[in-house]
Design an enzyme around this catalytic site. Structure first.
Site, PDB file in Angstrom:
ATOM      1  N   HIS A  13      18.779  24.554   1.588  1.00 34.53           N
ATOM      2  CA  HIS A  13      17.756  25.525   1.195  1.00 34.53           C
ATOM      3  C   HIS A  13      16.340  24.969   1.298  1.00 34.53           C
ATOM      4  O   HIS A  13      15.402  25.553   0.749  1.00 34.53           O
ATOM      5  CB  HIS A  13      18.022  26.021  -0.226  1.00 34.53           C
ATOM      6  CG  HIS A  13      19.271  26.835  -0.334  1.00 34.53           C
ATOM      7  ND1 HIS A  13      19.914  27.079  -1.535  1.00 34.53           N
ATOM      8  CD2 HIS A  13      20.013  27.452   0.626  1.00 34.53           C
ATOM      9  CE1 HIS A  13      20.992  27.819  -1.308  1.00 34.53           C
ATOM     10  NE2 HIS A  13      21.069  28.055  -0.016  1.00 34.53           N
TER      11      HIS A  13
ATOM     12  N   CYS B  19      -5.941  27.253   9.309  1.00 33.97           N
ATOM     13  CA  CYS B  19      -6.165  28.592   9.867  1.00 33.97           C
ATOM     14  C   CYS B  19      -6.451  29.655   8.819  1.00 33.97           C
ATOM     15  O   CYS B  19      -6.718  30.803   9.167  1.00 33.97           O
ATOM     16  CB  CYS B  19      -4.946  29.006  10.707  1.00 33.97           C
ATOM     17  SG  CYS B  19      -3.498  29.456   9.725  1.00 33.97           S
TER      18      CYS B  19
ATOM     19  N   ARG C 117      30.825  23.243 -14.596  1.00 32.93           N
ATOM     20  CA  ARG C 117      30.978  23.842 -15.923  1.00 32.93           C
ATOM     21  C   ARG C 117      30.881  25.356 -15.770  1.00 32.93           C
ATOM     22  O   ARG C 117      29.846  25.889 -15.412  1.00 32.93           O
ATOM     23  CB  ARG C 117      29.888  23.354 -16.869  1.00 32.93           C
ATOM     24  CG  ARG C 117      30.097  21.937 -17.367  1.00 32.93           C
ATOM     25  CD  ARG C 117      29.273  21.658 -18.615  1.00 32.93           C
ATOM     26  NE  ARG C 117      27.867  22.016 -18.449  1.00 32.93           N
ATOM     27  CZ  ARG C 117      27.183  22.768 -19.301  1.00 32.93           C
ATOM     28  NH1 ARG C 117      27.761  23.261 -20.368  1.00 32.93           N
ATOM     29  NH2 ARG C 117      25.912  23.031 -19.075  1.00 32.93           N
TER      30      ARG C 117
END
EC number: 2.3.1.286
Length: 298
Positions: free
Chosen positions: A135, A204, A268
């Protein structure tokens, strides 16, 4: 020689080897003699002080989506204000015993590599060399217009210059930033953000975005393909600290199970991959990985 020895075992286990509710010893029994790839989620970093999203003790969260971020300047201002606070905490976190255990197993040729859904870079800090940051990474920022990449540390300096008193205001009455609730992506719970000034791209003037995959945004295909190849390169899959709620992680569990590989899940709380697990260990992730590394090193 060690790695070659570990690859000699076949993947498919007999039906009586399936342990739906097991222990670290059960997991070690299944993984013994195999190389394996590891898939990790936010639950592996909780002992480093980064709360996860979906453990039984986690508060409800509503992460910003990619569509919200790109479409609305107010959303971006709110995001960067909260991230500026959360970054102060996340950048100081350090690997815990779970990260170190996986790095040690890689050194021994037992772990083939780590696919992580986290953006905290704690696996790399722990010494893991073969890491796929599925990710993205919290230490980099990309311009959505010119695609230039800058470091998050550099952006922190610019944001502090643009908002010189913001952190003092947020921390007023709070001992440290660690007393503020921070999510795995460095999103801190800060309500008053309307006066925050985000920084545009210094090259930019475009919109800057963390180089992480937002909810509603696709993981780059090349990264996914490398992750599948890493799973295929091993004899088993170990899943640690993720509920597998999103498909970006669950697909690797389904892929391994379809190939006949043993799948060990340490988490868990229940996960979407539990029905596919050879062994499910519902226990503390750091404690279990440390015990597992010790057992496999013998």
């Amino acid at each position: 020689m060690l790695r070659a020895a570990y690859q000699q075992r076949t993947w498919t286990l007999p039906a009586d080897a399936v342990v739906r509710h097991g222990t670290a010893e059960d997991a070690a029994r299944v993984l013994h003699g195999l190389t394996f790839t590891v898939l990790t989620g936010a639950g592996i970093s909780t002992d480093s002080g980064i709360p996860d999203y979906r453990s039984p003790d986690s508060p409800p969260r509503n992460p910003m989506t990619f569509q919200q971020f790109v479409a609305d300047e107010a959303f971006r201002r709110h995001y960067w204000a909260r991230n500026h606070v959360g970054w102060q905490h996340v950048r100081r976190t350090r690997p815990n015993g779970g990260h170190l255990a996986l790095a040690a197993l890689e050194d021994r040729g037992i772990v083939r590599g780590v696919i992580t859904q986290n953006v905290d870079l704690l696996h790399e800090q722990a010494g893991s060399r073969k890491v796929i940051d599925l990710h993205g990474r919290s230490d980099r920022v990309v311009c959505l217009t010119c695609r230039r990449v800058i470091s998050r540390a550099h952006l922190a300096e610019r944001l502090s210059a643009l908002n010189p008193h913001f952190l003092d205001e947020v921390l007023d009455g709070v001992r440290t930033v660690t007393d503020i609730e921070v999510a795995p992506d460095a999103d801190a719970v800060v309500e008053q953000t309307a006066h925050f000034r985000p920084a545009p791209c210094e090259f930019c003037g475009g919109v800057l975005k963390p180089e992480i995959v937002y909810f509603g945004e696709a993981v780059p295909r090349e990264r996914v393909e490398r992750a599948f190849a890493m799973v295929d390169d091993a004899g088993a899959l170990l899943v640690a600290g993720t509920s597998l709620t999103v498909m970006s992680g669950l697909r690797f569990v389904r892929h391994a199970a379809k190939a006949g590989m043993p799948v060990v899940i340490v988490n868990r709380g229940e996960t979407r991959g539990d029905p596919l697990a050879t062994v499910k260990v519902e226990a503390d992730v750091t404690e279990t990985l440390t015990a597992l590394a010790g057992a496999l090193a013998r």
